[in-house]
Each structure stands twice: as structure tokens, then as C-alpha cells.
Scaffold this motif. Structure first.
Motif, PDB file in Angstrom:
ATOM      1  N   SER A  36      16.610 -65.864 -59.087  1.00 51.33           N
ATOM      2  CA  SER A  36      15.530 -65.587 -59.526  1.00 51.33           C
ATOM      3  C   SER A  36      16.722 -63.728 -59.108  1.00 51.33           C
ATOM      4  N   VAL A  37      16.255 -63.143 -60.044  1.00 49.28           N
ATOM      5  CA  VAL A  37      16.233 -61.543 -59.644  1.00 49.28           C
ATOM      6  C   VAL A  37      15.497 -60.482 -59.298  1.00 49.28           C
ATOM      7  N   GLY A  38      15.332 -59.201 -59.691  1.00 56.86           N
ATOM      8  CA  GLY A  38      14.516 -58.559 -58.669  1.00 56.86           C
ATOM      9  C   GLY A  38      14.836 -57.505 -58.411  1.00 56.86           C
ATOM     10  N   LEU A  39      13.626 -56.160 -58.125  1.00 56.65           N
ATOM     11  CA  LEU A  39      13.843 -54.803 -57.943  1.00 56.65           C
ATOM     12  C   LEU A  39      13.260 -54.280 -56.512  1.00 56.65           C
ATOM     13  N   VAL A  40      13.518 -54.709 -55.289  1.00 57.03           N
ATOM     14  CA  VAL A  40      12.721 -53.839 -54.141  1.00 57.03           C
ATOM     15  C   VAL A  40      12.835 -52.290 -54.078  1.00 57.03           C
ATOM     16  N   ASP A 230       1.308 -60.893 -53.840  1.00 58.62           N
ATOM     17  CA  ASP A 230       1.939 -60.987 -55.046  1.00 58.62           C
ATOM     18  C   ASP A 230       1.166 -61.751 -56.501  1.00 58.62           C
ATOM     19  N   LEU A 231       1.333 -60.874 -57.175  1.00 53.89           N
ATOM     20  CA  LEU A 231       0.396 -61.301 -58.234  1.00 53.89           C
ATOM     21  C   LEU A 231       1.909 -61.698 -59.563  1.00 53.89           C
ATOM     22  N   ALA A 232       1.220 -62.582 -60.151  1.00 56.00           N
ATOM     23  CA  ALA A 232       1.912 -63.960 -60.772  1.00 56.00           C
ATOM     24  C   ALA A 232       1.245 -63.342 -62.280  1.00 56.00           C
ATOM     25  N   VAL A 233       2.414 -63.087 -63.176  1.00 56.48           N
ATOM     26  CA  VAL A 233       2.208 -62.843 -64.832  1.00 56.48           C
ATOM     27  C   VAL A 233       3.313 -63.728 -65.774  1.00 56.48           C
ATOM     28  N   GLY A 234       2.993 -64.573 -65.608  1.00 56.85           N
ATOM     29  CA  GLY A 234       3.976 -65.560 -66.396  1.00 56.85           C
ATOM     30  C   GLY A 234       4.996 -65.540 -65.513  1.00 56.85           C
ATOM     31  N   VAL A 240       3.758 -56.258 -53.538  1.00 59.31           N
ATOM     32  CA  VAL A 240       3.875 -54.345 -52.115  1.00 59.31           C
ATOM     33  C   VAL A 240       3.580 -55.528 -50.948  1.00 59.31           C
ATOM     34  N   ALA A 241       3.754 -54.650 -49.899  1.00 59.49           N
ATOM     35  CA  ALA A 241       3.524 -55.360 -49.269  1.00 59.49           C
ATOM     36  C   ALA A 241       4.130 -54.002 -47.533  1.00 59.49           C
ATOM     37  N   TYR A 242       3.126 -54.420 -47.077  1.00 58.70           N
ATOM     38  CA  TYR A 242       2.747 -53.240 -45.660  1.00 58.70           C
ATOM     39  C   TYR A 242       4.270 -53.424 -44.698  1.00 58.70           C
ATOM     40  N   VAL A 274       6.129 -51.758 -49.272  1.00 61.34           N
ATOM     41  CA  VAL A 274       7.503 -51.313 -50.274  1.00 61.34           C
ATOM     42  C   VAL A 274       6.433 -52.478 -51.940  1.00 61.34           C
ATOM     43  N   PHE A 275       7.271 -52.338 -53.007  1.00 56.78           N
ATOM     44  CA  PHE A 275       7.214 -52.794 -53.941  1.00 56.78           C
ATOM     45  C   PHE A 275       8.217 -53.404 -54.567  1.00 56.78           C
ATOM     46  N   SER A 276       7.799 -54.518 -55.348  1.00 62.88           N
ATOM     47  CA  SER A 276       8.837 -55.279 -55.711  1.00 62.88           C
ATOM     48  C   SER A 276       8.194 -55.647 -56.928  1.00 62.88           C
ATOM     49  N   LEU A 277       9.505 -56.112 -58.091  1.00 66.40           N
ATOM     50  CA  LEU A 277       9.383 -56.853 -59.567  1.00 66.40           C
ATOM     51  C   LEU A 277      10.454 -57.915 -59.121  1.00 66.40           C
ATOM     52  N   SER A 278       9.710 -59.300 -59.442  1.00 65.40           N
ATOM     53  CA  SER A 278      11.041 -60.442 -59.165  1.00 65.40           C
ATOM     54  C   SER A 278      10.637 -61.413 -60.817  1.00 65.40           C
ATOM     55  N   ALA A 279      11.643 -62.058 -60.640  1.00 73.75           N
ATOM     56  CA  ALA A 279      11.694 -63.043 -61.882  1.00 73.75           C
ATOM     57  C   ALA A 279      12.451 -64.327 -61.408  1.00 73.75           C
TER      58      ALA A 279
END
Length: 281
Positions: A36-40, A230-234, A240-242, A274-279
Motif C-alpha cells: 500500500s501507499v498513502g498520505l497522512v 475509514d471510507l472505502a472507495v474502490g 479520519v481519526a482522533y 489525522v486525515f489519510s488517503l491510501s491505496a
């Protein structure tokens, strides 16, 4: 194993599937490769920022054999408290064995080697771990324990930040160990792509500053926790996490300015979202 928000290789999934025609000609592979790869918006390791409360790019890959043996690596950029005087990078190498011991209950035993390329010679350390996971109704549960035996990287070389500023250790060569106990829980919301998640951890280790002015357990012992979704979109997951700890400003005062954000001097263990975007791939 370590916990950090989005710090493990989250959402690993095999991405190699044979076509029906190929499936008739090729036997299933003994190995599964996933990553996986991602941004936080902030890299938090056991509740403490390792990126000076700034954006971090993270990613990893693992190889698992059908026997349950696995190896992998994971990396992230660092800043501030987490730099260790190196290339501002953390590179973890891990390996272990995971198996289902009873129906629905899995045990995972392994070790993580924390590396900081270009850092001081004694900043790297090893941490064995054991995890037990399973499900209760709709909830997925995990309990883990990690114990890093005595190593110089974990030692209390400096009693406070003032000592570290002099460059002369109070106890050069000191070695310490570190213990981390944690629990994770997650559950999917029926008929939605949403997953709720929670974490609680307890650290116990060096209450001072290590050879490079940091500590895996900054105040000796403390709690960290997380609540998120977590919200999965494909193949993409939006998170998002506190995150927070019970480290007070008074408890961490002797660690400052090391244990503070370079932006405004605020503690790097305070509450945050913290917000994140991963795939996965």
C-alpha cells in the motif's frame, strides 16, 4: 508490533489474479505479494508525532508464503523528534509467522527492525511482537504485545533536554528495554463502505532521552488511544481519526524543546485529528 496510525501496511490485499484461461494452465502461487501507499496529515507513532505535525508519505510491501511465513518492509518520511540525525526517513523491516490456531483465531509472531538511514550508528533497534486476532460478532479484535530487549538505542543517555543540549551524555552507553501492549477493534457498518475503528495502547520504557535525544516511551509510561473511521472507495481508502495520549504538559516539560513542535512549541503528544488517503496494490 508497532502501532502508528496508518503506520503499518494498512489494507494489504493481493493484486495479482490469473485470468480464467491462465488459471487452467498455472497452479496457484505459493506466495502472495501485497502493499500500500498513502498520505497522512501527521505520522503518529504510539500517539506521538514523528513528522513534526506535518504531512507524511508512507508505503510498504509484504511477501507471504502459504505456510504462514512472511517478510515485509515499510517506510515514512520524518521530521523533528523522529529524525534521528539521518535522512529524515524511517525504514522498517519485519518478518514472522502467522497461523490460525483455532477456527477464527489467528496468532502472529514476529520481529520488527526499526532503521533510520544515515542516522547515528546506534539509533536502530529490534522489537519482537506477538498478536492474537479474531472476531466477536461483527467486530474484528486484536490484542498485541511488543517487547524490545535492552539496547543502546532505547537507553536513557540524557536525563533531560538541557543535558542533551550540552552534547555530553549523563550515562553514555546506557541500555534500556521497552514494552508496548495494545488492543485494536474495528467493525463495518452494514450496507455501507464505512468501517469504524479504535485503538488503545500502553507504553513502558525509558523515561529520559536516548542517544539522539528521543525516546520510544517519552515519559516512561503512558497511554495512547485512537477513534476513527475509514471510507472505502474502490481500492482507495479515506480515513479520519482522533488521536491522543495521557502525557501532560507538566510530565513532558523536562523533554522540551525536543518534545515540541518546531512550529509553535506545542507538545507533539497532544490530541489531534489525522486525515489519510491510501491505496492497496
Amino acid at each position: 508490533m508497532k502501532f502508528r496510525l496508518f503506520a503499518g501496511v494498512a489494507g494489504l490485499a493481493a493484486a495479482f489474479a490469473a485470468t480464467p484461461a491462465m488459471a487452467q494452465e498455472e497452479a496457484p502461487s505459493e506466495f502472495t505479494i501485497a502493499g500500500s501507499v498513502g498520505l497522512v496529515t501527521d505520522y503518529r507513532f504510539r500517539g506521538v508525532s514523528q513528522s513534526d505535525k506535518e504531512l507524511a508519505v508512507q508505503g510498504g510491501v509484504s511477501v507471504t508464503h502459504e505456510s504462514g511465513l512472511y517478510v515485509g518492509t515499510w517506510g515514512s518520511n520524518l521530521s523533528g523528534w523522529g529524525t534521528f540525525g539521518g535522512s529524515n526517513t524511517e525504514l522498517d523491516i519485519y518478518g514472522g509467522f502467522a497461523a490460525e490456531v483455532t477456527p477464527g483465531v489467528k496468532v502472529d509472531v514476529g520481529v520488527t527492525w526499526y532503521m533510520y538511514p544515515g542516522g547515528s550508528d546506534i539509533t536502530d533497534f529490534a522489537e519482537p511482537y506477538v498478536k492474537v486476532s479474531g472476531s466477536v460478532g461483527p467486530a474484528n479484535l486484536l490484542v498485541g504485545a511488543a517487547y524490545a530487549p535492552k539496547q543502546e538505542a532505547l537507553g536513557r543517555w540524557y536525563l533531560d533536554a538541557d543535558s542533551y543540549a550540552t552534547g555530553i551524555p549523563d550515562a553514555p552507553g546506557a541500555k534500556s528495554d521497552n514494552f508496548y501492549l495494545w488492543g485494536d477493534a474495528s467493525t463495518g457498518i452494514p450496507n455501507t463502505p464505512l468501517t469504524l475503528k479504535a485503538h488503545l495502547g500502553y507504553s513502558n520504557g525509558n523515561s529520559g532521552l536516548g542517544p539522539n535525544g528521543t525516546s520510544v516511551a517519552p515519559t516512561g509510561s503512558y497511554l495512547d488511544w485512537m477513534l476513527g473511521a475509514d471510507l472505502a472507495v474502490g481500492p482507495v481508502v479515506l480515513g479520519v481519526a482522533y488521536i491522543d495520549t495521557d502525557i501532560s504538559k507538566a510530565e513532558s516539560a523536562y523533554l522540551k524543546p525536543n518534545f515540541s513542535s518546531s512550529k509553535n512549541g506545542s507538545p507533539i503528544s497532544g490530541s489531534t485529528v489525522v486525515f489519510s488517503l491510501s491505496a492497496a496494490f
